[in-house]
Design a protein around this motif. Structure first.
Motif, short mmCIF file in Angstrom:
data_model
loop_
_atom_site.label_atom_id
_atom_site.label_comp_id
_atom_site.label_asym_id
_atom_site.label_seq_id
_atom_site.Cartn_x
_atom_site.Cartn_y
_atom_site.Cartn_z
N PHE A 195 -8.14 -42.92 -13.19
CA PHE A 195 -9.51 -43.19 -13.65
C PHE A 195 -9.47 -43.45 -15.25
O PHE A 195 -8.39 -42.96 -15.64
N VAL A 238 -14.33 -45.16 -14.59
CA VAL A 238 -13.99 -46.31 -13.53
C VAL A 238 -12.89 -45.67 -12.74
O VAL A 238 -11.87 -45.21 -13.39
N TYR A 239 -13.02 -45.52 -11.47
CA TYR A 239 -11.86 -45.19 -10.71
C TYR A 239 -11.18 -46.17 -9.91
O TYR A 239 -11.96 -47.12 -9.35
N ASP A 240 -9.93 -45.99 -9.67
CA ASP A 240 -9.17 -46.76 -8.69
C ASP A 240 -9.47 -46.81 -7.56
O ASP A 240 -10.02 -45.74 -6.95
N ARG A 244 -11.91 -58.33 -9.96
CA ARG A 244 -11.56 -56.75 -9.15
C ARG A 244 -12.91 -56.32 -8.83
O ARG A 244 -13.28 -55.02 -8.90
N LYS A 291 -12.52 -53.44 -5.84
CA LYS A 291 -11.45 -52.46 -6.23
C LYS A 291 -11.68 -51.38 -6.88
O LYS A 291 -10.92 -50.33 -6.93
N HIS A 292 -12.82 -51.17 -7.48
CA HIS A 292 -13.09 -50.02 -8.49
C HIS A 292 -14.41 -49.41 -7.96
O HIS A 292 -15.04 -50.22 -7.94
N SER A 329 -18.26 -50.20 -19.54
CA SER A 329 -17.00 -50.39 -18.25
C SER A 329 -16.09 -51.41 -18.71
O SER A 329 -14.74 -51.33 -18.21
N LEU A 333 -11.89 -50.65 -18.35
CA LEU A 333 -11.30 -51.37 -17.56
C LEU A 333 -9.96 -51.98 -18.32
O LEU A 333 -8.97 -52.24 -17.80
N PHE A 343 -6.69 -50.66 -17.45
CA PHE A 343 -5.95 -51.00 -16.07
C PHE A 343 -5.45 -52.23 -15.86
O PHE A 343 -4.77 -52.78 -15.04
#
Lengths: 350, 233
Positions: free
Chosen positions: A223, A239-241, A276, A279-280, A302, A306, A309
């Protein structure tokens, strides 16, 4: 409407050098430099350090140690600097003992500026002559383009410091126009040395900001956090994967918190731009501002999260899409004598 | 006024205040460039770019970029023309209402066209355009005047002089005429989306009051051709 001369992002400093003829004689400055060097050696001896390798930073530290001061203004505290920094560079007297000026353009009032314009135009004519020679000999003109994006011209303040003379905005813009004309010619590479005196490097924007690495929580899910603001709203986003695309705002679902489609579109903008969407997962907290300001703040938060990532190239694309800049627009203040920030009171004839 | 402090960038990106306060100014430093939200432009490989685009890209790498406004988005549904039209329809900052009216209009256009499509015989089915965005764009394009009139005072008398219009001005006039037409010449009980969809469909077929207004303007410009030399720009 007033005509505004625009300046670049470089900080604007006051130019003291162009204020008038010198107030400090050359002999005085020489004496100050000798005294400074002597004092530097004494200071090094006092601190027990080697006089030969005593740098300016060591001097500053020594002075701060020997003369501790609680004053807030750093400029008001005791300092020991080289005389060229303390006494600003000023122009020497422009005329000899008989009263006759040295420079032939002295009576124009702005001798350095006009001599500079003359020199630049001379170079311009040189380049044209060279170009004509090449055409006469039927040789191809050089077409290597100068990298315009990586350099900027000197600002007015910097040019004033270089010439030690006050310039007006008009003069400055005329000089820049002449330089642009010179650079636009195909054979301008001949005078590259001369042109480089007036141009400065501008670093690439992206290298200034540090991207934080990903963090991992207990389950091993990656995250990253980001903070954003817009008007008076402040937001933090995590933001979590490996997510399903669920977004939670202040403990409630995004559909309940933002009933308007435009706000939800703004929240999804960074994800949609990077492709994405599913995905998140995102969990955010937001406070202050109104409906649209909170959406903008979460969007910025956000986008910042991001960054960790995503590859550097995509970060640059995000920046060029306007996702990573803080929006500086705020509510304009109300002025006295007017009803609002722009609206004036109703005009009454009597 | 709050000075936004961009983290780590020091004094450079301080909210810029010009030396002389002009009437129209913005909080951005003039070196800031406009953001570009469309995804496709960024996915193009390097070789396909022309020289100008390459220069533009290099410039963008060095200059700071403004923040994207809340109306701009990279989704397929955001269209600059539609956002402009929505903003012009908006009253007292009620963007929610304006946007809902716009979406209802597009829905109404789609419904009408689908009705026509299903009623039409086989050979005409291909000629009927069902995409409301295409109809909107084409209708506004048909309403744009080519030449405009401007008041020039010479020798005490004011003449209407024919003058070329910029693209922005043409688009603005087309949208403005459309909105004023729909607000004034409708029955009291008729809803705005219905009337707007009607007008847009008429304009799409080069009929209707807005197209007539454009033709009137062109005729006036043609009639005042003699004064065209009064223009000095």
């Amino acid at each position: 409407t007033l005509r505004l001369i625009c300046t670049t992002t470089v900080v604007q400093r006051k130019n003291v050098g162009a204020s008038g003829p010198e107030k400090y004689t050359e002999a005085f400055i020489k004496k100050q430099i000798e005294e400074f060097n002597l004092g530097k050696r004494h200071l090094a001896n006092m601190m027990g350090e080697d006089p030969e390798t005593f740098t300016q930073e060591d001097i500053d530290r020594a002075i701060a140690y020997l003369f501790p001061s609680g004053l807030f203004d750093k400029q008001a505290r005791p300092m020991m600097k080289h005389p060229t920094e303390v006494f600003p560079e000023q122009r020497k007297i422009q005329w000899g003992e008989d009263g006759r000026p040295f420079h032939f353009l002295f009576y124009t009032g702005k001798q350095s500026y006009y001599s500079l314009m003359h020199e630049t135009y001379e170079k311009f004519l040189n380049v044209q002559k060279h170009q004509d020679q090449l055409i006469a000999q039927d040789l191809p003109l050089q077409k290597e383009k100068r990298n315009l994006a990586g350099s900027r011209w000197l600002t007015k303040i910097e040019l004033e410091e270089m010439l030690l003379e006050k310039l007006s905005d008009d003069d400055y813009s005329r000089f820049i126009q002449l330089l642009e004309k010179l650079v636009a010619l195909p054979c301008a590479d001949i005078e590259e040395n001369y042109i480089q005196k007036f141009s400065k490097e501008v670093p690439v924007q992206l290298q200034k900001v540090v991207i934080e690495p990903l963090q991992y929580d207990e389950q091993g899910v990656a995250f990253s956090t980001g903070e954003g603001k817009r008007k008076t709203a402040r937001a933090t986003a995590v933001v979590y994967d490996n997510g399903t695309g669920k977004i939670t705002v202040n403990g409630t679902d995004v559909l309940h918190y933002f009933p308007v489609l435009q706000d939800r579109e703004q929240l999804l903008f960074p994800f949609q731009f990077l492709g994405r969407i599913g995905k998140h997962d995102m969990v955010c907290t937001v406070s202050g501002g109104g409906r649209s300001a909170q959406a903008g703040a979460i969007r910025l938060a956000s986008a910042k999260a991001l960054r960790s990532f995503v590859t550097e190239k995509e970060v640059e694309f995000m920046r060029q899409a306007g996702l990573l800049t803080v929006d500086p627009r705020v509510k304009e203040r109300k002025k006295p004598g007017q009803e609002g920030s722009r609206r004036k009171f109703t005009w009454k004839k009597r | 006024m709050a000075t936004p402090s961009a983290a780590g960038l020091g004094r450079r990106l301080r909210a810029w205040l010009p030396r002389i306060m002009p009437v129209r100014w913005s909080r951005y430093n003039p070196s800031y460039l406009e953001p570009e939200a469309k995804k496709e432009l960024y996915q193009k490989p390097l070789e396909e770019l022309t020289d100008e685009e390459r220069e533009q890209m290099e410039l963008k790498a060095v200059r700071p970029i403004k923040a994207a406004p809340p109306t701009l988005s990279s989704s397929v549904f955001s269209d600059p023309m539609i956002s402009k039209f929505t903003n012009m329809m908006m009253k007292s900052g009620n963007k929610v209402l304006a946007r809902s009216l716009m979406s209802q209009t597009l829905e109404a256009i789609k419904r009408k066209q689908l009705e026509k499509y299903h009623k039409a015989p086989e050979n005409e089915k291909e000629t009927i355009e069902c995409n409301p965005y295409v109809i909107f764009h084409q209708a506004l394009k048909n309403c744009q005047p080519i030449i405009g009139l401007s008041n020039i005072t010479k020798g005490g008398k004011t003449y209407q002089v024919p003058v070329p219009l910029t693209d922005n001005r043409k688009r603005f006039l087309a949208m403005k005429w459309m909105i004023t037409e729909c607000r004034e010449n409708k029955h009291r009980r008729m809803m705005m989306p219905e009337k707007l969809s009607q007008e847009l469909l008429l304009a799409f077929n080069n009929e209707g009051p807005v197209i007539k207004k454009k033709h009137v303007l062109h005729k006036m410009a043609e009639a005042n051709r003699a004064y065209a030399h009064f223009r000095w720009w």
